[in-house]
Scaffold this motif. Sequence first.
Motif, PDB file in Angstrom:
ATOM      1  N   VAL A 267      23.437 -18.683 -17.029  1.00 41.36           N
ATOM      2  CA  VAL A 267      22.188 -17.921 -17.040  1.00 41.36           C
ATOM      3  C   VAL A 267      21.032 -18.899 -17.186  1.00 41.36           C
ATOM      4  N   LEU A 281      12.070 -12.556 -26.064  1.00 38.14           N
ATOM      5  CA  LEU A 281      13.492 -12.788 -25.836  1.00 38.14           C
ATOM      6  C   LEU A 281      14.072 -13.497 -27.055  1.00 38.14           C
TER       7      LEU A 281
ATOM      8  N   PRO B 254      16.345 -22.703 -36.291  1.00 34.97           N
ATOM      9  CA  PRO B 254      17.143 -21.534 -35.938  1.00 34.97           C
ATOM     10  C   PRO B 254      16.469 -20.268 -36.468  1.00 34.97           C
ATOM     11  N   GLU B 270      17.480 -22.713 -20.185  1.00 32.05           N
ATOM     12  CA  GLU B 270      18.934 -22.575 -20.080  1.00 32.05           C
ATOM     13  C   GLU B 270      19.396 -21.515 -21.086  1.00 32.05           C
ATOM     14  N   GLY B 271      20.086 -20.492 -20.579  1.00 31.80           N
ATOM     15  CA  GLY B 271      20.449 -19.342 -21.401  1.00 31.80           C
ATOM     16  C   GLY B 271      21.314 -19.682 -22.606  1.00 31.80           C
ATOM     17  N   GLN B 272      22.341 -20.480 -22.407  1.00 29.12           N
ATOM     18  CA  GLN B 272      23.263 -20.747 -23.520  1.00 29.12           C
ATOM     19  C   GLN B 272      22.599 -21.602 -24.600  1.00 29.12           C
ATOM     20  N   LEU B 274      19.363 -21.561 -25.326  1.00 30.08           N
ATOM     21  CA  LEU B 274      18.468 -20.649 -26.056  1.00 30.08           C
ATOM     22  C   LEU B 274      19.281 -19.775 -27.008  1.00 30.08           C
ATOM     23  N   PHE B 275      20.432 -19.314 -26.525  1.00 29.54           N
ATOM     24  CA  PHE B 275      21.318 -18.453 -27.319  1.00 29.54           C
ATOM     25  C   PHE B 275      21.691 -19.139 -28.637  1.00 29.54           C
ATOM     26  N   PHE B 276      22.261 -20.319 -28.540  1.00 28.28           N
ATOM     27  CA  PHE B 276      22.766 -20.955 -29.763  1.00 28.28           C
ATOM     28  C   PHE B 276      21.653 -21.468 -30.680  1.00 28.28           C
ATOM     29  N   SER B 277      20.441 -21.555 -30.145  1.00 28.81           N
ATOM     30  CA  SER B 277      19.312 -21.986 -30.977  1.00 28.81           C
ATOM     31  C   SER B 277      18.788 -20.860 -31.862  1.00 28.81           C
ATOM     32  N   HIS B 278      19.075 -19.601 -31.484  1.00 30.00           N
ATOM     33  CA  HIS B 278      18.537 -18.445 -32.209  1.00 30.00           C
ATOM     34  C   HIS B 278      17.008 -18.361 -32.138  1.00 30.00           C
ATOM     35  N   VAL B 279      16.389 -19.144 -31.286  1.00 29.82           N
ATOM     36  CA  VAL B 279      14.922 -19.164 -31.232  1.00 29.82           C
ATOM     37  C   VAL B 279      14.401 -17.987 -30.402  1.00 29.82           C
ATOM     38  N   GLY B 280      13.390 -17.327 -30.905  1.00 32.04           N
ATOM     39  CA  GLY B 280      12.725 -16.250 -30.177  1.00 32.04           C
ATOM     40  C   GLY B 280      11.600 -16.817 -29.333  1.00 32.04           C
TER      41      GLY B 280
END
Lengths: 338, 338
Positions: A267, A281, B254, B270-272, B274-280
């Motif tokens: 993604v 997001l 985070p 990059e989606g993953q 951003l995901f693991f960073s927990h950043v809004g």
Amino acid sequence: MRGAVIHAPGDIRFESLDDPKILHPTDAIIRTAVTCVCGSDLWPYRGAEPTEDAHPMGHEYVGFVEEVGSEVTAVQPGQFVVGSFATSDNTCANCRNGFQSNCLRREFMSTCQADYVRIPNAQGTLVATDEVPGEELWPGLLAVSDVMGTGWWAADAAEVGPGSTAVVVGDGAVGLCAVIAAKEMGAERIIAMSRHESRQKLAREFGATDIVTERGDEGVERIKELTGGIGADSVLECVGTAQAMAQALHSARPGGNVGFVGVPHEVAIEGQELFFSHVGLRGGPAPVRRYLPDLIARVLDGRIDPGKVFDLTLPLERVADGYKAMDERTAIKALLKP
Amino acid sequence: MRGAVIHAPGDIRFESLDDPKILHPTDAIIRTAVTCVCGSDLWPYRGAEPTEDAHPMGHEYVGFVEEVGSEVTAVQPGQFVVGSFATSDNTCANCRNGFQSNCLRREFMSTCQADYVRIPNAQGTLVATDEVPGEELWPGLLAVSDVMGTGWWAADAAEVGPGSTAVVVGDGAVGLCAVIAAKEMGAERIIAMSRHESRQKLAREFGATDIVTERGDEGVERIKELTGGIGADSVLECVGTAQAMAQALHSARPGGNVGFVGVPHEVAIEGQELFFSHVGLRGGPAPVRRYLPDLIARVLDGRIDPGKVFDLTLPLERVADGYKAMDERTAIKALLKP
């Protein structure tokens, strides 16, 4: 003891394993009450993630404390406990900020489809119930350890609020639990995107007010029709594919929020598109530990029943059948009883 | 009247133009009190955006109402008004949600470096002051119409709160105004990333407690050192390049937030990661109209003075010199007086 071991894609075996032992003074050992198969367990099962060496599986659990390390004082042997798939000391800066799944000492659980499990960081991870709950409540409490906690996080990250409109992308166990969460947080309109009749039915039971069966651009078009042309306040993305993310971002209104909890696979988000959308997001592995006391209480008093996502119950030794049923989508989620 | 027209990259001319007229009953005509050159005006000036046909320039303005269309009742001829670079009816669903810069009737301003300007959607766009403010306040009020409003939005989108730590990426006029906003919202530590001594000085004057001169990975490392190893609560990205966005995302803790207000140019997230960073993450064109009454009041009572970002004042006819000075970075921002 015995537990599930993956040897290769499609090859889950129930084997004799060494009993887990306290390795660190912060560990606890629990005897599994019930455990289950997660949608994310299907990645290695389907070969979408590599399996180089055979290894145990499972990260969802509720159980009875058997033994605790010398530094564990929060729970005692005999107590019934619920934990998170991500362990946390609950004292580091990230934990104090409410992001326990980003604990500086985090270890992800990975051996829970077994009779006994070692829990690292037990002091900050496990929450005991006051009494041993009736067996009918175990599935709901088990759901809290991952899918319900993750659905809650999706709604929290998407800032679902009273009177709002929420869209749930994904009708797996997490998506269905996200419907529960949106309802509990006061959303007045909850639109579940689902093509599967049994899942639509459960989504409605959990609080969905509308079902959208279309996907992609058509699905977005349908969401816009249902939301006065502008999109939803909150979108809960519970899949992790590029298509699901695009659908989520395009379904949110300007200034709305997308909470994404499916681990993103290939993604990428285009900066200028996100910019002009005004959509917020936030995602990540759910900080389940933050929600545990509250969610346990909601299950114990019967306010929510996320245990309904388990539509298949098997003895633990038939764990391989649980994987198969979920892979073939004949079951939403398989509960395993030791 | 006369106004600035771009003919090609580097070619700004001050020309005779037709006086603007009321075209719709929702229009107003204002006589420009002061206007200015924006960092974003430099994109076409530098050829980073194409200029196919010659066209007027400018989107920042304060002025005196000359004439109003038949549907405009909120402001009257003679009043001093402040508006936003994005016009809005302030009644549509997006406006009511506070995202006036995504108004369903939005028109971006583009003819403001001129003696007179037509303001579409005047009823919902213009805010009049009670009295005509002293000339010394005009630069601050002009800043409110774009750069101060945008800095405020950066801090708002990054959820700056009392006691928090904020990092500002970018030391242009918007970044400097973002420092003011972070300070007003109660940030205790405000780290400005800047390599330019005059801008560092202004950042400190506006409330920055720390300056980081390093960029890229080194800059991120330095932010981590200053924030207990985990990163900042809020990061205000006021540039729009891929490097600035990466620096912003990596500087947030985070669960922290990045507000991005520089229009992204070739930025993909990059989606993953951003995901693991927990950043809004939230950005977009600033909903300046939402903030106008509050920011005007703060300028009028002297609480903030964003007018200090104007370090060059020119007569309007020398608008081309303003572009040149900003392009060569000999000025932060050029004020233009008709």
